[in-house]
Each structure stands twice: as C-alpha cells, then as structure tokens.
Scaffold this active site. Structure first.
Site, PDB file in Angstrom:
ATOM      1  CG  ASP A 157      72.924  14.522  31.461  1.00 16.74           C
ATOM      2  OD1 ASP A 157      73.165  13.680  32.325  1.00 16.74           O
ATOM      3  OD2 ASP A 157      72.665  15.716  31.704  1.00 16.74           O
ATOM      4  CG  HIS A 162      76.553   6.732  33.240  1.00 10.91           C
ATOM      5  ND1 HIS A 162      77.861   6.355  33.170  1.00 10.91           N
ATOM      6  CD2 HIS A 162      76.557   8.086  33.252  1.00 10.91           C
ATOM      7  CE1 HIS A 162      78.625   7.440  33.148  1.00 10.91           C
ATOM      8  NE2 HIS A 162      77.856   8.495  33.207  1.00 10.91           N
TER       9      HIS A 162
HETATM   10  P1  IMP Z   1      77.735  18.887  40.895  1.00  7.26           P
HETATM   11  O1  IMP Z   1      78.593  17.978  40.093  1.00  7.26           O
HETATM   12  O2  IMP Z   1      76.574  18.196  41.552  1.00  7.26           O
HETATM   13  O3  IMP Z   1      78.528  19.703  41.874  1.00  7.26           O
HETATM   14  O4  IMP Z   1      77.048  19.943  39.897  1.00  7.26           O
HETATM   15  C1  IMP Z   1      77.804  20.938  39.196  1.00  7.26           C
HETATM   16  C2  IMP Z   1      77.219  21.144  37.804  1.00  7.26           C
HETATM   17  O5  IMP Z   1      77.452  19.978  37.032  1.00  7.26           O
HETATM   18  C3  IMP Z   1      75.707  21.369  37.786  1.00  7.26           C
HETATM   19  O6  IMP Z   1      75.399  22.250  36.733  1.00  7.26           O
HETATM   20  C4  IMP Z   1      75.149  19.998  37.482  1.00  7.26           C
HETATM   21  O7  IMP Z   1      73.887  20.050  36.873  1.00  7.26           O
HETATM   22  C5  IMP Z   1      76.215  19.488  36.524  1.00  7.26           C
HETATM   23  N1  IMP Z   1      76.299  18.022  36.515  1.00  7.26           N
HETATM   24  C6  IMP Z   1      76.848  17.222  37.448  1.00  7.26           C
HETATM   25  N2  IMP Z   1      76.762  15.935  37.085  1.00  7.26           N
HETATM   26  C7  IMP Z   1      76.164  15.915  35.894  1.00  7.26           C
HETATM   27  C8  IMP Z   1      75.809  14.864  34.990  1.00  7.26           C
HETATM   28  O8  IMP Z   1      76.060  13.689  35.218  1.00  7.26           O
HETATM   29  N3  IMP Z   1      75.189  15.256  33.847  1.00  7.26           N
HETATM   30  C9  IMP Z   1      74.943  16.545  33.553  1.00  7.26           C
HETATM   31  N4  IMP Z   1      75.257  17.556  34.360  1.00  7.26           N
HETATM   32  C10 IMP Z   1      75.857  17.242  35.523  1.00  7.26           C
END
Ligand code: IMP
Length: 435
Positions: free
Chosen positions: A13, A41
């Site tokens: 982010d 994004h």
């Molecule tokens: P997943 O990628 O959905 O499996 O999530 C795993 C971890 O990565 C969690 O803590 C999510 O909040 C974080 N996460 C996944 N994608 C993003 C993103 O684009 N921005 C910030 N955190 C992310």
C-alpha cells in the site's frame, strides 16, 4: 532507457500504482509480475479514480503495452470486471496482454482461503480472502491451472477434474463443506476463456524484445518487502515474492536485465492484517494518520494499522531489494505535525538491534528507539520543487536518505498524478527514469 522495477518498500500500500502511472508516460511496457487481486493500486488521473487489482497501472498511457506476467495469479471475474470498468471510463484495453503461464484463481482457492483462516481462529493471518495462499500453493504443488489451459477446453477439463477431485475431498472431509460442481466451474471458466482468449499469449518474449531494443520497461510490483515469504515477517506474509528479484522470474527476464530498482515507501508505515509492527501507534496520532490519509484497504476496506517510519525495516528492504533509489509518498500527511519520529533501532532484551530480525517472536518483543524531528506547518501539496518545501520536510527527507543509505529520487505530496517532486527538482544523484 532501461528496465526499471518499482516495488513496495514496507508492508504494501505504498502507492506503487501512483508512481507507475506517473512515470509510465515514457514507457513502452508496464508488466505486473507477482501477487494477484489482493493488490489494490489506486490511480487518480484525468480519466478518474481507479483501484486496479490486476491490470498494470500503465494502462492509462496510450503507447504503453500492459502485461499481466506469468508470476501473477488471476481471478477472471475480477479481471473481466476491471477491464469493463476501464473501458466504460474511455480507457482502451487493446494493449493489454495476459501471460499464458499465469495461474488462475479457481472458486476452491477463495473458498479454502476463507476456511483456512477460520480454522486458524485467533492465529488468523488476516489474509485478503482472495485465494492467494491456496493458488500459489497449488502452483508449487503442480496442481494449478494456467490461463493457457483455458484455450483448449479438453485440456482445461482434464486439469480441472483432477484438481477438483482432491479439492472436493478436502472441502468435504476436512472442512465438512459441500463439494463444488465440476460442470458449473467448467462452464463458467469456458466462458471466461472465450472472453479472455484475445488477451492471452506468450508475454515474456515481448518483454525481453523490448528490453533488448533498449526500450523503457517498467516492472510493477505489488505488496511490499515485509510480506515476502522468505524475508518478510513469516508466517505473516503473502504467498508470492514482492521483491525486485521476483520481477525477473515473474515477467521472464534474466537477473542482469534489471537496470534500476525503485523502492516505494510511505513517509510513515502502515500494515493490514496480522503480524508484528514495532512502530504501530495505537493512539490518537495513529488515528490522525489513518483519517488524514484515508488508510483503509483498497481491496478489503479494512482499517490499516498506522505508525512512525521504521528505518530498521526500511534499511533491510533497501538491501534485499537492491534498491537504486526511493520514491517517498504521502509526505503531505505530516503537514501540521509539530514533530515526527523515525525508528532508528530496536531495543530487545536490553540489547540494541540495528538489523531486522528473522523471527516474528523477536520482532514482537522489539521496542522502537525513536529519533524525533521537528515537523512543519502549512500544506506542501502544491509544492513541486524540493527547495520550496518547509525546512522540517526537507530535513525529514534528508534524514531518511541517510538512515536508509539510499537516495530519494521522488517525493509524492498528494494523490494526483502531477503531485510529485521528481528527480531533477530534488537535485539528487539518482539517475532519472529515462537515463
Ligand atoms: P494474502 O496475500 O491475501 O494471502 O494476505 C496475506 C497478508 O498480506 C495479509 O496480512 C494481507 O493483509 C497482506 N496483503 C496482501 N496483499 C496486500 C496488499 O496489496 N497491501 C497490503 N497488504 C497486503
């Protein structure tokens, strides 16, 4: 011209999309190389305000070919919706291509992501529930289905039936959930295949050809370094690598092809989901940052945890990404702060740590050691030259450069495409994007 990777510096982010949109003007290719629709994004430009989950942020530039690389996991429902949304805003998607090697997120991936999280209960990772863990697990377990498989219904049916047999066993026997219907998924994904077929092709050769001609190729990262499965705060990580190195594998380039790596960092830190965050502010300052910067997930709308800039984690990110330079975003959020803090080291069991620990148990017990700098008053959103920034803001940027041992070549002072102070204006040593 060069191949430039733009990657998230901390926990995601960081506004990669805005930076890519800003510099894509001079690019011929912008390629996403990792993650999936867990990314969101945000791009604000003359076409409007967009939250791109899969389509590269270069799509708004008429000359740019946009590629969703082999390293990305694709949910066709999300992608088709995103394409339709862009088209309805007058943005052409005729230059969008999808790697035939990219893996598909299937209905059982999203379902299993939610069931696994539920089972973890208090130890839940706080995933985005987009099926990311399960799809990348299947990729490595050689059970995945790729976009190219959609181009041949018989091949697709064969791969789906063997994967679904196992998934239905897990769904019914482990989770007591009803099985999924082969026919329903088959029909739905055959329709997706028809709609996506014009976009699907071998894309790595396109990227290599552009790089060989010396064109400006941008590799757009998703998430951030601390979510990397190897170097991040394991197990509180995502399931594909957000690091610059993954830009090679996720797009189809050799390691010697990347000329420059730009790390995007926010002026403060945020994190969504569980996992250690030593500088988290569970007070009115954290709330103020969240409110001013609207720190809510672009994908899940969850409130983001906010805190002071962690330079220990930042330095680690510079090293593991091999950053050439940094784009610092959201500096305007600190407008009006009387003072701002930077974490320069951790205190752990009476010891001072200046390097980022590998295990979360240690990190969870680390106490941040802060350096306090004077803030600044007034708004910097309209400023386009570094020397016009208030002294406090200039000192803050310079101090981060020192602590991270990496030049800051771009400072973002607002969400709009033009709200940046770029390399020339910063008068920094960092090479400009088109050098
Ligand atoms: P997943 O990628 O959905 O499996 O999530 C795993 C971890 O990565 C969690 O803590 C999510 O909040 C974080 N996460 C996944 N994608 C993003 C993103 O684009 N921005 C910030 N955190 C992310």
């Amino acid at each position: 011209m060069a191949v430039v990777a733009i990657v998230g510096g901390h926990c995601g982010d960081e506004a990669n999309g805005k930076i890519v949109d800003h510099v894509a003007e001079k690019a011929t290719i912008v390629a996403r190389f990792s993650g999936g629709d867990n990314a969101g994004h945000t791009v604000i430009n003359p076409y409007g305000e967009f939250r791109l989950h899969l389509v590269p942020s270069g799509i708004f530039n008429a000359q740019v070919t946009c590629i969703i690389g082999n390293g990305v996991a694709i949910n066709p429902t999300v992608l088709l919706q995103e394409i339709a949304d862009l088209q309805s805003h007058g943005v052409s998607t005729s230059r969008l291509f999808i790697s035939d090697r990219a893996h598909l997120i299937m209905p059982y991936h999203t379902l299993l992501d939610a069931l696994e999280e539920e089972t973890r209960s208090k130890d839940a990772l706080g995933t985005t529930h987009r099926g990311i863990g399960p799809v990348f697990a299947d990729k490595i377990a050689r059970l995945g289905i790729r976009t190219g498989d959609l181009l041949d219904n018989d091949v697709f049916r064969g791969r789906l039936s063997s994967a679904l047999e196992l998934k239905n066993t897990i769904l019914t026997k482990v989770y007591g959930a009803p099985p999924l219907s082969l026919e329903e998924i088959y029909d739905q994904y055959c329709r997706f295949g028809e709609q996506l077929a014009p976009f699907i092709r071998e894309t790595s050769s396109m990227i290599r050809a552009a790089a060989a001609k010396g064109e400006f190729v941008l590799l757009e990262g998703a998430q951030g370094a601390l979510l990397d499965p190897d170097f991040g705060t394991y197990p509180y990580v995502t399931s594909s690598s957000p690091l610059a190195g993954a830009g090679c594998i996720g797009a189809g380039l050799g390691p010697r092809e990347i000329d420059r790596v730009v790390g995007v960092f926010k002026a403060y830190n945020t994190r969504v989901g569980a996992g250690p965050m030593p500088t988290e502010l569970k007070d009115e300052t954290g709330d103020l940052i969240r409110t001013k910067a609207h720190e809510y997930g672009a994908t899940t709308s969850r409130p983001r945890r906010c805190g002071w800039f962690d330079a220990v984690a930042g330095r680690f990110s510079v090293q593991i990404n091999g950053l050439s330079d940094i784009a610092l975003t959201h500096l305007d959020i600190y407008d009006g702060f009387r003072s701002v803090k930077i974490c320069t080291a951790y205190e752990f069991n009476g010891e001072i740590l200046t390097s980022f620990p590998a295990d979360v148990a240690t990190l969870e017990q680390c106490r941040p050691i802060y350096e306090e700098l004077e803030g600044w008053q007034g708004s910097i959103s309209g400023t386009r030259r570094f020397e016009k920034l208030p002294a406090g803001a200039r000192k803050y940027v310079s101090r981060l450069e020192e602590l991270l041992a990496c030049p800051i070549s771009l400072v973002s002072v607002g969400p709009g495409r033009e709200q940046v102070i770029a390399a020339e204006a910063l008068n920094r040593q960092a090479s400009t994007v088109d050098s």
